[in-house]
Enzyme design. Sequence first.
Site, short mmCIF file in Angstrom:
data_model
loop_
_atom_site.label_atom_id
_atom_site.label_comp_id
_atom_site.label_asym_id
_atom_site.label_seq_id
_atom_site.Cartn_x
_atom_site.Cartn_y
_atom_site.Cartn_z
N ASP A 108 17.37 -88.17 2.17
CA ASP A 108 17.57 -86.99 2.65
C ASP A 108 16.24 -86.69 3.85
OD1 ASP A 108 20.21 -87.03 1.65
OD2 ASP A 108 20.10 -84.09 1.85
N GLU A 115 27.89 -81.81 2.50
CA GLU A 115 26.34 -81.53 2.56
C GLU A 115 26.04 -81.50 3.63
OE1 GLU A 115 26.24 -83.93 -2.09
OE2 GLU A 115 26.00 -85.18 -0.07
C1 FRU Z 1 22.97 -85.64 0.15
C2 FRU Z 1 22.86 -84.68 -1.45
C3 FRU Z 1 22.12 -83.75 -1.01
C4 FRU Z 1 21.47 -82.68 -2.15
C5 FRU Z 1 20.24 -83.80 -1.94
C6 FRU Z 1 19.74 -84.70 -3.77
O1 FRU Z 1 22.45 -87.22 0.42
O2 FRU Z 1 23.58 -84.73 -1.99
O3 FRU Z 1 23.41 -83.01 -0.58
O4 FRU Z 1 20.95 -82.05 -2.00
O5 FRU Z 1 21.35 -85.84 -1.51
O6 FRU Z 1 18.44 -85.25 -3.63
#
Ligand code: FRU
Length: 492
Positions: A29, A211
Amino acid sequence: MKSVLTSEDYKEAYRPQYHFSPQDKWMNDPNGLVYHQGIYHLFYQYYPDDIVWGPMHWGHATSTDMLHWTHKPIALFPDKHGYIFSGSAVVDRNNTSGLGTADTPPLVAVFTYHDAEGEKEGRTDFQTQGIAYSLDNGDTWTKHEGNPVIGNEGIKDFRDPKVFWNHIAEQWTMLLVAGDHLQIWNSHDLIRWKKESEFGKEQGAHGGVWECPDLFPLTVEGTDMEKWVLLISINPGAPNGGSGTQYFIGDFDGTTFSSDQKEDRWLDWGTDNYAGVTYNHAPKGDRIFIGWMSNWDYARDTPTERWRSAMTVPRNLSLKQTGKEYSLFNYPLKNFDTLIQKSPRREITLTANESERILSENFNQTAIRFTTTARDFELSFKNKLNEHLRLTMDGDRKMFSLDRTQSGKTDFKEEFGNKVHQMPIESLPDGPYEVMILLDWSSVEVFINQGQYVMTAQLFPSEPYEILEVENTSAKAMDFIDFEISGIKSIW
Ligand code: FRU
């Protein structure tokens, strides 16, 4: 990590030439998107020791034009509270946190701590929220000694804080996702937080965990009507499988978000635009979005070796009236045009069921743009091995589809190439509309009617595509006006 790249870098097979990718290793992300003193920061979920997901850090890059990026040292490392998961960053201009001074307002990063040990032990309180600050515009960071600033009362998925200055309540607002819904918290100082409201238990898509939330106002183009847009990434449960980003249009009164939206709506119908969020404090009030160009269904398996995955091109978000409703558009920033090498435009006219072949040395670093009223056509990009990417507009079914099932390497994970991706096209304007296709060495982004309908997908052709076939699939003649095939300059 080197902060300046030499021209030998970024030439590996599949290396994106105009999308951001980390020099080495695993990325997911985008995090901490914030603009401060002429610099756009891009932090990102980063694991510096492998090309698969691992203990998360925040990688860091900066840009002054949102086109070219400079790699910076890792900003945040895991600590005794856990890995550093996704989050956001703000400029605390009035030093409300007291972490800077009146003269040097701090940049404050807000993130989720993920305690992997706690998770292993089967606890449910292993995700908490922490903050860190920087007094040198993001070069170095200090974690707040009172971390975590928000604990956990037993919510297994409790993460991805998006903080922004809330002009209505004159406070900071933090959005958090809690499994199947959004929570809204407010604070005067970024340190002490109060939960105000929840949204979404009974609205929107719920095929997976929520998320990476984001919430911001936009004025409906051509009116003075302001609406608030909530972005929620969801995994799995996206329309074409795995990870995707839904949105809600509604209202925010400073503490509570509400929306009377009935149907699920998607920012991008492709399989590879996830966890996208927008910049805080962007100049001129621009709402700039960047997404992670991958999907948890196969993110760990894609055939690159030195690094894994890239970001979408930065996109401008806008709200427009489409038929009886408002829709969220996303389209590359205006200045992306400066990367597109000017090339002659031409008109292509095809009689019933006719097709035209266009040859090029490679189509893999190319923008294709045209305007048309046609509703029944197919564009196929092919290479010598007969690998092909097929884009089809089907007027009868009101459906656009992206077929990468035979686009190149697909067998690294079943979910990558096992189906054709579909996007319902329900309310295109009657007249001519634009189609823009951006191909890079391992991705395609399709923007229909300037971002009303968007599909983003990764691709791994074994050889460059050299043939483009444009086919009229209807019984009527059709025109493609201003058909333009242009190279795109490398940003590296
Ligand atoms: C989304 C996610 C988020 C988390 C991160 C962990 O892709 O699962 O919810 O904070 O990636 O790397």
